[in-house]
Write an enzyme that holds these catalytic residues in place. Structure first.
Site, PDB file in Angstrom:
ATOM      1  N   ILE A 110       0.845  -1.206   0.000  1.00  0.00           N
ATOM      2  CA  ILE A 110       0.000   0.000   0.000  1.00  0.00           C
ATOM      3  C   ILE A 110       0.870   1.241   0.000  1.00  0.00           C
ATOM      4  O   ILE A 110       0.725   2.139  -0.821  1.00  0.00           O
ATOM      5  CB  ILE A 110      -0.921   0.040   1.248  1.00  0.00           C
ATOM      6  CG1 ILE A 110      -1.795  -1.209   1.327  1.00  0.00           C
ATOM      7  CG2 ILE A 110      -1.790   1.281   1.212  1.00  0.00           C
ATOM      8  CD1 ILE A 110      -2.634  -1.284   2.601  1.00  0.00           C
ATOM      9  N   GLU A 112       4.889   2.965   1.429  1.00  0.00           N
ATOM     10  CA  GLU A 112       6.126   2.898   2.211  1.00  0.00           C
ATOM     11  C   GLU A 112       6.246   4.193   2.982  1.00  0.00           C
ATOM     12  O   GLU A 112       6.352   5.269   2.404  1.00  0.00           O
ATOM     13  CB  GLU A 112       7.342   2.700   1.293  1.00  0.00           C
ATOM     14  CG  GLU A 112       8.621   2.747   2.084  1.00  0.00           C
ATOM     15  CD  GLU A 112       9.793   2.102   1.378  1.00  0.00           C
ATOM     16  OE1 GLU A 112       9.598   1.509   0.301  1.00  0.00           O
ATOM     17  OE2 GLU A 112      10.899   2.227   1.925  1.00  0.00           O
ATOM     18  N   SER A 114       7.945   6.364   6.590  1.00  0.00           N
ATOM     19  CA  SER A 114       9.306   6.598   7.087  1.00  0.00           C
ATOM     20  C   SER A 114       9.804   5.420   7.896  1.00  0.00           C
ATOM     21  O   SER A 114      10.988   5.124   7.928  1.00  0.00           O
ATOM     22  CB  SER A 114       9.323   7.820   7.993  1.00  0.00           C
ATOM     23  OG  SER A 114       8.492   8.806   7.503  1.00  0.00           O
ATOM     24  N   LYS A 133       2.268  -4.105   8.630  1.00  0.00           N
ATOM     25  CA  LYS A 133       3.296  -3.055   8.591  1.00  0.00           C
ATOM     26  C   LYS A 133       4.625  -3.685   8.983  1.00  0.00           C
ATOM     27  O   LYS A 133       4.814  -4.100  10.130  1.00  0.00           O
ATOM     28  CB  LYS A 133       2.937  -1.928   9.551  1.00  0.00           C
ATOM     29  CG  LYS A 133       3.964  -0.806   9.584  1.00  0.00           C
ATOM     30  CD  LYS A 133       3.400   0.383  10.345  1.00  0.00           C
ATOM     31  CE  LYS A 133       4.428   1.489  10.529  1.00  0.00           C
ATOM     32  NZ  LYS A 133       3.854   2.662  11.188  1.00  0.00           N
ATOM     33  N   ASP A 233       2.135  12.859  15.790  1.00  0.00           N
ATOM     34  CA  ASP A 233       2.273  12.878  14.332  1.00  0.00           C
ATOM     35  C   ASP A 233       0.900  12.803  13.667  1.00  0.00           C
ATOM     36  O   ASP A 233       0.683  11.998  12.752  1.00  0.00           O
ATOM     37  CB  ASP A 233       3.176  11.740  13.852  1.00  0.00           C
ATOM     38  CG  ASP A 233       3.699  12.010  12.429  1.00  0.00           C
ATOM     39  OD1 ASP A 233       3.605  13.172  11.966  1.00  0.00           O
ATOM     40  OD2 ASP A 233       4.187  11.061  11.786  1.00  0.00           O
TER      41      ASP A 233
HETATM   42  P1  ADP Z   1       5.008   5.030   8.697  1.00  0.00           P
HETATM   43  O1  ADP Z   1       5.087   4.940  10.188  1.00  0.00           O
HETATM   44  O2  ADP Z   1       6.149   4.346   8.039  1.00  0.00           O
HETATM   45  O3  ADP Z   1       4.813   6.458   8.237  1.00  0.00           O
HETATM   46  P2  ADP Z   1       2.195   4.487   8.534  1.00  0.00           P
HETATM   47  O4  ADP Z   1       1.732   3.694   9.681  1.00  0.00           O
HETATM   48  O5  ADP Z   1       1.964   5.957   8.567  1.00  0.00           O
HETATM   49  O6  ADP Z   1       3.732   4.196   8.233  1.00  0.00           O
HETATM   50  O7  ADP Z   1       1.513   3.918   7.219  1.00  0.00           O
HETATM   51  C1  ADP Z   1       1.810   4.478   5.946  1.00  0.00           C
HETATM   52  C2  ADP Z   1       0.562   4.432   5.092  1.00  0.00           C
HETATM   53  O8  ADP Z   1       0.111   3.081   5.006  1.00  0.00           O
HETATM   54  C3  ADP Z   1      -0.626   5.215   5.627  1.00  0.00           C
HETATM   55  O9  ADP Z   1      -0.577   6.559   5.218  1.00  0.00           O
HETATM   56  C4  ADP Z   1      -1.774   4.491   4.984  1.00  0.00           C
HETATM   57  O10 ADP Z   1      -1.949   4.932   3.657  1.00  0.00           O
HETATM   58  C5  ADP Z   1      -1.293   3.059   4.944  1.00  0.00           C
HETATM   59  N1  ADP Z   1      -1.814   2.312   6.119  1.00  0.00           N
HETATM   60  C6  ADP Z   1      -1.281   2.271   7.352  1.00  0.00           C
HETATM   61  N2  ADP Z   1      -1.993   1.505   8.169  1.00  0.00           N
HETATM   62  C7  ADP Z   1      -3.042   1.033   7.431  1.00  0.00           C
HETATM   63  C8  ADP Z   1      -4.170   0.202   7.733  1.00  0.00           C
HETATM   64  N3  ADP Z   1      -4.356  -0.318   8.938  1.00  0.00           N
HETATM   65  N4  ADP Z   1      -5.055  -0.053   6.746  1.00  0.00           N
HETATM   66  C9  ADP Z   1      -4.868   0.476   5.519  1.00  0.00           C
HETATM   67  N5  ADP Z   1      -3.836   1.267   5.179  1.00  0.00           N
HETATM   68  C10 ADP Z   1      -2.924   1.557   6.115  1.00  0.00           C
END
Ligand code: ADP
Length: 470
Positions: A110, A112, A114, A133, A233
């Site tokens: 979906i 990537e 940070s 994740k 954040d």
């Molecule tokens: P990071 O900590 O690396 O920034 P995130 O947790 O913010 O990662 O996730 C990055 C992106 O992944 C989010 O902006 C969203 O688009 C997608 N995402 C994260 N968690 C979910 C979830 N539970 N269901 C669907 N998409 C998700």
């Protein structure tokens, strides 16, 4: 004679002593009988129930360990009554092995971020969709990444309708070293994130929809703050929306527990630049829940206009953008801002500023938010107060008049559905800055800040900004 007499005497004596012996024996037997009877009586008192006596009728020699009358023991504790029940007992620590990621079928990546790579996957046993994740290990020089630890620690503690559910943590194969280990967070899957959705929408959300979304976001934040968690954040890409109109807060990599007063020397480098509160930009280390409220204010404005509110390229640009819209801080609008670390460099410049010197609050202009009612504008202005202490708490926001006036928040069941982009190989999203990387703390110097005001003064001519430099 004497001997005869003596003999007769002796015979009498023999008879006498035999009788005495018999008497003593009888007394001895009587004493023994009495003793035995006393013992039997004593036994009866010690053993009130037949259960307590041994099979031969004798009392058990075990120490009494059964509870006093009226006391009860939990059913599963009955075994401990027998042995060592008066010894303090502590529950065993349960260490279970982590499940393996191969119980999931990977469908597509979906996004990537940070700190992790998020993928859509299916749990093989139930067929349910989940988001996996995979934590990035590269931001750590020694051991497990602190962002991963924080995300697991805080998300595991949270159970709320507006916070993404962390279902479990699973492991993948690695070479055995900590650097190579693969750790995945298994979360409920939501179809959209608000940043991607806003970027794809032709028209902004309706006022009733903005209320539904904002109320849910603030409800999640209120739950966190009530439980002493700072998110640190909040931004539209960390807000997930499903096709049932439910919004959930995600990405807890920056989250941490706090206290009042806050723990000393909190890191200033938190919150993605565009959503970062002015006190953080000015180097505050003892910030509190108000930094999350500032971010929610930025998100609220973005839901209204469909565009991020303040879009600086760096810390100086961000401050410029904020002061451009709200006016620079004064001792009335933000008492005490001069004592913040980066304000020293800012001070000589501000003392020349001839801007809203007597205003006590900052206000946003209605022209920038034509779709927002007066009460909505008042709420937004309050959340975006330069002074953290002037911002409302999450609980106060939930009770604001804006949510009670018409149009009322739209029922979640009536919320429109949108085509999901989460089944595409990578979500298409407009460029936004990433969450700060730990260890890159910015320090503003006077030169940077001069740049800020020169830049702003130039912009001011065209955009009608409030700041005036002498
Ligand atoms: P990071 O900590 O690396 O920034 P995130 O947790 O913010 O990662 O996730 C990055 C992106 O992944 C989010 O902006 C969203 O688009 C997608 N995402 C994260 N968690 C979910 C979830 N539970 N269901 C669907 N998409 C998700």
């Amino acid at each position: 004679m004497a001997s005869r007499s003596s003999k007769w005497t002796s015979a009498d004596d023999d008879q006498e002593s035999a009788a005495a012996l018999a008497q003593r024996k009888k007394q001895k037997e009587e004493r023994r009988r009495l003793k035995e009877e006393r013992a039997r009586n004593a036994t009866k008192q010690l053993a009130p129930s037949a259960d307590a006596a041994g099979s031969d009728g004798r009392p058990s020699k075990r120490q009494r360990t059964s509870p006093e009358q009226g006391e009860t023991l939990p059913a599963n504790d009955q075994s401990s009554v027998e042995e060592g029940a008066n010894i303090l007992q502590f529950p065993h620590r349960q260490f279970g092995p982590c499940a393996h990621v191969d119980q999931f079928e990977l469908l597509n990546n979906i996004e990537e971020g940070s700190y992790g790579v998020v993928s859509r996957a299916r749990r093989k046993t139930t067929g349910t969709l989940v988001a996996l994740k995979k934590l990035k290990m590269e931001h750590t020089s020694d051991g497990f990444p602190v962002t991963g630890l924080r995300e697991i620690q805080t998300l595991r503690a949270c159970r709320h309708a507006n916070i993404v559910e962390l279902q479990e943590v699973v492991m993948g194969d690695g070479d055995g070293s900590l650097k190579d280990v693969n750790v995945y967070l298994v979360m409920e899957f939501l179809e959209h994130d608000l940043a991607t959705l806003l970027g794809d929408m032709a028209e902004p959300f309706l006022p009733s929809e903005i209320k539904t979304l904002t109320l849910q976001i603030v409800a999640g934040v209120e739950y966190l703050h009530r439980n002493w968690i700072l998110h640190r954040d909040l931004k539209t890409s960390n807000l997930l929306l499903n096709n049932r109109g439910e919004v959930k807060l995600a990405d807890f990599g920056m989250a941490r527990y706090t206290s009042r007063p806050p723990p000393p020397k909190l890191t200033q480098l938190v919150v993605t630049l565009w959503y970062r509160a002015p006190e953080l930009l000015l180097g505050a280390e003892d910030y509190h829940f108000e930094i999350d409220i500032w971010s929610v204010g930025c998100i609220f404005a973005e839901l209204v206009t469909k565009e991020p509110l303040f879009r600086g390229n760096n810390e100086v640009g961000q401050l410029s953008s904020i002061f451009g819209m709200l006016g620079p801080p004064t001792k009335h609008t933000w008492p005490g801002y001069q004592s913040l670390p980066n304000a020293k460099a800012l001070h000589p410049l501000l003392s020349n500023a001839n801007a809203k010197a007597n205003a006590t609050t900052t206000t946003l202009t209605a022209s920038k938010f034509p779709y927002l009612s007066t009460s909505g504008l008042r709420l937004l202005s309050a959340m975006l107060s330069l002074s953290p202490t002037s911002r409302p708490s999450a609980a106060e926001v939930l009770n604001h008049a804006y949510f009670k006036e018409d149009p009322r928040p739209k029922a979640k069941e009536m919320f429109p559905t949108f085509p999901s982009t989460a089944n595409q190989e990578k979500r298409r999203r407009r460029e936004t800055p990433q969450a700060p990387i730990r260890g890159d703390a910015p320090k503003l110097d006077e030169q940077d800040l001069k740049g800020l005001f020169v830049g702003q003064a130039e912009e001011e001519q065209g955009a009608g900004f409030a700041l005036r430099l002498g």
